[in-house]
Motif scaffolding. Structure first.
Motif, short mmCIF file in Angstrom:
data_model
loop_
_atom_site.label_atom_id
_atom_site.label_comp_id
_atom_site.label_asym_id
_atom_site.label_seq_id
_atom_site.Cartn_x
_atom_site.Cartn_y
_atom_site.Cartn_z
N PRO A 129 0.86 -1.16 -0.11
CA PRO A 129 0.09 -0.11 0.11
C PRO A 129 0.74 1.33 -0.01
O PRO A 129 0.39 2.35 0.27
CB PRO A 129 -0.60 -0.10 1.36
CG PRO A 129 0.23 -0.67 2.21
CD PRO A 129 1.20 -1.72 1.50
N PHE A 130 2.10 1.10 -0.28
CA PHE A 130 3.33 2.00 -0.08
C PHE A 130 2.73 3.40 -1.00
O PHE A 130 3.00 4.63 -0.50
CB PHE A 130 4.35 1.77 -0.16
CG PHE A 130 4.88 0.54 0.73
CD1 PHE A 130 5.00 0.95 2.04
CD2 PHE A 130 5.07 -0.81 0.32
CE1 PHE A 130 5.10 -0.08 3.03
CE2 PHE A 130 5.41 -1.67 0.97
CZ PHE A 130 5.52 -1.61 2.46
N GLU A 131 2.48 3.21 -2.28
CA GLU A 131 2.07 4.40 -3.22
C GLU A 131 1.08 5.11 -2.74
O GLU A 131 0.67 6.20 -3.13
CB GLU A 131 1.85 3.59 -4.59
CG GLU A 131 0.68 2.79 -4.60
CD GLU A 131 0.54 2.12 -5.99
OE1 GLU A 131 1.18 2.08 -6.83
OE2 GLU A 131 -0.16 1.15 -6.02
N ASN A 132 0.06 4.51 -1.86
CA ASN A 132 -0.95 5.37 -1.22
C ASN A 132 -0.54 5.93 0.06
O ASN A 132 -0.92 7.11 0.44
CB ASN A 132 -2.31 4.61 -0.75
CG ASN A 132 -3.08 4.03 -2.44
OD1 ASN A 132 -2.82 4.72 -3.22
ND2 ASN A 132 -3.77 3.28 -2.32
N TRP A 133 0.22 5.49 0.94
CA TRP A 133 0.82 5.85 2.08
C TRP A 133 1.79 7.03 1.82
O TRP A 133 1.90 8.00 2.72
CB TRP A 133 1.73 4.61 2.64
CG TRP A 133 0.87 3.78 3.39
CD1 TRP A 133 -0.54 3.66 3.43
CD2 TRP A 133 1.32 2.64 4.19
NE1 TRP A 133 -0.74 2.51 4.17
CE2 TRP A 133 0.29 1.97 4.38
CE3 TRP A 133 2.65 2.35 4.62
CZ2 TRP A 133 0.22 0.65 5.47
CZ3 TRP A 133 2.82 1.23 5.66
CH2 TRP A 133 1.55 0.40 6.03
N ILE A 134 2.27 7.23 0.69
CA ILE A 134 3.03 8.29 0.45
C ILE A 134 2.26 9.68 0.54
O ILE A 134 3.10 10.72 1.06
CB ILE A 134 3.77 8.20 -1.19
CG1 ILE A 134 4.64 7.08 -1.23
CG2 ILE A 134 4.22 9.58 -1.62
CD1 ILE A 134 5.15 6.83 -2.61
N PHE A 135 1.12 9.63 0.10
CA PHE A 135 0.16 10.83 0.23
C PHE A 135 -0.59 10.97 1.64
O PHE A 135 -1.48 11.83 1.69
CB PHE A 135 -0.76 10.91 -0.81
CG PHE A 135 -0.05 10.63 -2.24
CD1 PHE A 135 0.91 11.74 -2.62
CD2 PHE A 135 0.10 9.46 -2.71
CE1 PHE A 135 1.35 11.77 -3.91
CE2 PHE A 135 0.91 9.38 -4.20
CZ PHE A 135 1.34 10.62 -4.44
N ASP A 136 -0.37 10.08 2.48
CA ASP A 136 -1.19 10.02 3.82
C ASP A 136 -0.40 10.72 4.86
O ASP A 136 0.81 10.27 5.19
CB ASP A 136 -1.43 8.47 4.17
CG ASP A 136 -2.54 8.50 5.03
OD1 ASP A 136 -3.01 9.51 5.69
OD2 ASP A 136 -3.30 7.42 5.31
N ASP A 137 -0.84 11.92 5.35
CA ASP A 137 -0.15 12.39 6.30
C ASP A 137 -0.51 12.10 7.64
O ASP A 137 -0.05 12.67 8.69
CB ASP A 137 -0.55 13.92 6.13
CG ASP A 137 0.11 14.71 5.12
OD1 ASP A 137 1.08 14.30 4.48
OD2 ASP A 137 -0.70 15.63 4.36
N GLU A 138 -1.43 11.16 7.85
CA GLU A 138 -1.78 10.63 9.11
C GLU A 138 -1.34 9.17 9.27
O GLU A 138 -2.08 8.11 9.96
CB GLU A 138 -3.23 10.76 9.33
CG GLU A 138 -3.80 12.24 9.39
CD GLU A 138 -5.22 12.41 9.06
OE1 GLU A 138 -6.17 11.37 8.87
OE2 GLU A 138 -5.67 13.74 9.12
N LEU A 139 -0.19 8.90 8.85
CA LEU A 139 0.33 7.55 9.36
C LEU A 139 0.47 7.11 10.52
O LEU A 139 0.96 7.98 11.42
CB LEU A 139 1.35 7.08 8.31
CG LEU A 139 1.06 7.06 6.74
CD1 LEU A 139 2.64 6.72 6.17
CD2 LEU A 139 0.21 6.00 6.42
#
Lengths: 189, 178
Positions: B5-15
């Motif tokens: 899921p890393f390609e989506n996690w790149i744009f997630d500021d709430e990891l």
């Protein structure tokens, strides 16, 4: 001036004077040309003037104005289906009162050109959300309030927009690298 | 290499901290995802560093002119609407006067008169009905025993609770089914 007043547009000029820069900037980033941004900003203040009795003083005036501007620009984009921005428009993009040096002008022109190319790949609502986040530092809640969206919808739009912007930049860089390789190939033979 | 899921996690500021650690490890090994991350940072930097665009000087004066022009346009539009209503009514009246005979003219006047009388009677009936309802509502609470009111309130409360529960429960059931 209170929302109950506002019969004479002269009374509204203070509001215009104090807020025209951020409103104009939003219109410019949304529409991509100085002329369109000028028209949209004028229309925004006209709509605000006509509907000033609906303004809730507990909210920020600028947020209210930006909401009107964003909705107006979204409608304009939908109407005009503006796909490309001519290079001529960018010659007028420099801040006229600052009169920067020619080198800075060129840099600004290229920078604005890049920004417009990127923003142009986004849907109008996503574009508005991006402008509000990056130019005005609006939170998800403020963007949601301004664009009449839910907070999850704003998060989803910003996520989609960022993905699109990164993908466009990545593609541009790949194309640029390929172009350099092509240029170098004949020299190596 | 699996980018999900890393390609989506790149744009997630709430990891979560654990997710952020996994993402960093993946970015270290994956040039494709690293390039996307760099592009995202470049886009942010490009927009955050861009100047606020300003209109040419004299925007407020130009707006004032625009506002006056718009006001004039709105006034002209209003006058045009009133004028066209007046003209339409005048044309209709003239046509009726020219085409209708004396007898027909009288009939039209009678028709209008009777319509007005009907309307007046209808309003009178409406007012009488509303008054009688008001009377019933003012008397009813004292005539009906308290136990009946308690029963009605309890019943209403029970159905409101059922309704609230259905709203609360149905989305979670739908989510489970999906």
């Amino acid at each position: 001036m209170t929302p109950d007043q506002g019969i004479d547009p002269t009374l509204f000029t203070t509001v215009v004077e104090e807020n025209h820069r951020p409103v104009f900037n939003l219109c410019y980033r949304m529409l991509g040309s100085m002329e369109d941004a000028e028209d949209a900003a004028q229309e925004t203040f006209w709509k605000a003037y006509r509907n000033y009795h609906r303004y809730d003083p507990s909210r920020s005036l600028l947020t209210w104005l930006l909401a009107i501007a964003a909705h107006h620009c979204i409608d304009e984009i939908r109407k005009r289906r503006m796909k490309t921005i001519s290079l001529d428009a960018f010659t007028e993009e420099i801040l006229p009162d600052l009169q920067p040096l020619p080198e800075i002008q060129t840099e600004q022109r290229i920078e604005n050109e890049n920004i417009h190319t990127l923003l142009d790949t986004l849907q109008p609502e996503d574009r508005a959300a991006v402008v509000m986040r990056y130019w005005y530092g609006f939170s998800d809640e403020e963007i949601a309030q301004t664009l009449n969206l839910t907070i999850p919808a704003v998060k989803s739009r910003l996520f989609r927009a960022r993905k699109q912007l990164a993908s466009t930049i990545n593609q541009q860089e790949k194309n640029h690298s390929a172009e350099i390789r092509r240029q170098n190939e004949p020299q190596s033979i | 290499m699996n980018h999900s899921p890393f390609e989506n996690w790149i744009f997630d500021d709430e990891l979560e901290p654990g997710e952020a650690k996994q993402l960093n490890a993946h970015l270290h090994d994956c040039p494709a995802c690293k390039a996307i991350k760099t592009a995202d940072q470049e886009a942010k930097h490009l927009m955050r560093s861009a100047a606020i665009a300003s209109p040419e000087t004299g925007f407020t004066d130009r707006w004032l002119l625009f506002a006056r022009h718009q006001e004039e346009k709105a006034q002209k539009k209003q006058v045009a609407i009133l004028f066209s209503i007046f003209i339409t009514l005048a044309v209709i009246s003239t046509i009726i006067l020219i085409t209708a005979s004396h007898q027909q003219g009288i009939e039209v006047v009678y028709f209008l008169q009777s319509s007005l009388i009907d309307l007046q009677q209808w309003f009178q009936r409406l007012i009488i009905t509303l008054n009688s309802y008001r009377f019933v509502l003012s008397v009813l609470p004292f005539r009906v025993p308290a136990i009946v009111w308690l029963f009605l309130a309890g019943n209403l409360g029970f159905w409101a609770l059922i309704w609230a529960l259905s709203i609360w429960k149905f989305p979670s059931i739908r989510k489970v089914l999906a």
